[in-house]
Design a protein around this motif. Structure first.
Motif, PDB file in Angstrom:
ATOM      1  N   THR A 139       0.837  -1.202   0.000  1.00  0.00           N
ATOM      2  CA  THR A 139       0.000   0.000   0.000  1.00  0.00           C
ATOM      3  C   THR A 139       0.865   1.242   0.000  1.00  0.00           C
ATOM      4  O   THR A 139       0.620   2.201  -0.745  1.00  0.00           O
ATOM      5  CB  THR A 139      -0.913   0.023   1.244  1.00  0.00           C
ATOM      6  OG1 THR A 139      -1.640  -1.197   1.310  1.00  0.00           O
ATOM      7  CG2 THR A 139      -1.885   1.196   1.183  1.00  0.00           C
ATOM      8  N   ARG A 140       1.883   1.220   0.835  1.00  0.00           N
ATOM      9  CA  ARG A 140       2.767   2.385   0.910  1.00  0.00           C
ATOM     10  C   ARG A 140       3.484   2.620  -0.414  1.00  0.00           C
ATOM     11  O   ARG A 140       3.676   3.768  -0.838  1.00  0.00           O
ATOM     12  CB  ARG A 140       3.756   2.206   2.060  1.00  0.00           C
ATOM     13  CG  ARG A 140       3.031   2.134   3.412  1.00  0.00           C
ATOM     14  CD  ARG A 140       3.958   1.710   4.532  1.00  0.00           C
ATOM     15  NE  ARG A 140       4.937   2.721   4.817  1.00  0.00           N
ATOM     16  CZ  ARG A 140       5.142   3.295   6.005  1.00  0.00           C
ATOM     17  NH1 ARG A 140       4.365   2.942   7.025  1.00  0.00           N
ATOM     18  NH2 ARG A 140       6.070   4.178   6.185  1.00  0.00           N
ATOM     19  N   ALA A 141       3.854   1.531  -1.093  1.00  0.00           N
ATOM     20  CA  ALA A 141       4.518   1.677  -2.397  1.00  0.00           C
ATOM     21  C   ALA A 141       3.563   2.282  -3.423  1.00  0.00           C
ATOM     22  O   ALA A 141       3.947   3.150  -4.224  1.00  0.00           O
ATOM     23  CB  ALA A 141       5.024   0.315  -2.876  1.00  0.00           C
ATOM     24  N   ALA A 142       2.286   1.843  -3.383  1.00  0.00           N
ATOM     25  CA  ALA A 142       1.301   2.376  -4.332  1.00  0.00           C
ATOM     26  C   ALA A 142       1.064   3.863  -4.061  1.00  0.00           C
ATOM     27  O   ALA A 142       0.953   4.671  -4.997  1.00  0.00           O
ATOM     28  CB  ALA A 142      -0.005   1.591  -4.223  1.00  0.00           C
ATOM     29  N   ILE A 143       0.980   4.230  -2.793  1.00  0.00           N
ATOM     30  CA  ILE A 143       0.770   5.639  -2.436  1.00  0.00           C
ATOM     31  C   ILE A 143       1.960   6.479  -2.906  1.00  0.00           C
ATOM     32  O   ILE A 143       1.795   7.575  -3.453  1.00  0.00           O
ATOM     33  CB  ILE A 143       0.545   5.779  -0.913  1.00  0.00           C
ATOM     34  CG1 ILE A 143      -0.803   5.152  -0.519  1.00  0.00           C
ATOM     35  CG2 ILE A 143       0.612   7.256  -0.482  1.00  0.00           C
ATOM     36  CD1 ILE A 143      -1.046   5.054   0.985  1.00  0.00           C
ATOM     37  N   THR A 144       3.159   5.937  -2.729  1.00  0.00           N
ATOM     38  CA  THR A 144       4.367   6.660  -3.156  1.00  0.00           C
ATOM     39  C   THR A 144       4.362   6.891  -4.667  1.00  0.00           C
ATOM     40  O   THR A 144       4.757   7.954  -5.146  1.00  0.00           O
ATOM     41  CB  THR A 144       5.621   5.851  -2.748  1.00  0.00           C
ATOM     42  OG1 THR A 144       5.645   5.740  -1.322  1.00  0.00           O
ATOM     43  CG2 THR A 144       6.885   6.528  -3.235  1.00  0.00           C
TER      44      THR A 144
END
Lengths: 102, 102
Positions: free
Chosen positions: B71-76
């Motif tokens: 999720t954090r990678a997608a947000i980034t």
């Protein structure tokens, strides 16, 4: 591409559960009319707002559903319980989980 | 009762399809994280707004998903493509078609 419709309505105080029951009660008819998803949510920040997220085979299916006798009967029952404040957005479904774009 | 989240975001011009692909690309991970529905819709009235209608097992499942590496990678990846204009509403799911209240 499937047609999406995200909308909200405000109910008169004390009538939100009754309106939600009217909205969720028509699920079988919705499916037959070309509806893929019809998600009724009660706004967590107040006790009068309802959010409905809909996915239909097409905009034509959605528009036609509004003319069905059961839809018109549900609207007739719900309208006196609503304040008249509505919001709505039409979308083109891109996909996700629990729905397909095709 | 399941937890609902209806939210919108605006993308920088020309980047909406890219953001939609990022959002829809994580569907398998969402299911494993307790997500029941994640519907990504492109606003039909403009070419920059995306609406996402989500249903989760609970608010805790949703909150925990925001801390997952994927999720954090997608947000980034998505953040530079967004304007920073967001809206969100939390709901309690009452039922409907394609979702259960239990």
């Amino acid at each position: 591409m499937p047609y999406g419709y995200v909308n909200s309505m405000k109910t008169r105080p004390g009538h939100r559960d009754e309106v939600a029951a009217i909205l969720t009660g028509g699920a079988d008819g919705l499916r037959a009319a070309g509806c893929r998803l019809y998600v009724v949510g009660l706004d967590a920040a107040d006790d009068v707002t309802i959010w409905v997220s809909e996915v239909w085979e097409s905009k034509d299916h959605h528009d036609a559903s509004l003319r069905l006798p059961e839809t018109r009967a549900a609207i007739t029952r719900a309208m006196p319980l609503l304040t008249g404040e509505f919001s709505s957005r039409e979308t083109i479904i891109a996909g996700g989980l629990g729905v397909t774009a095709g």
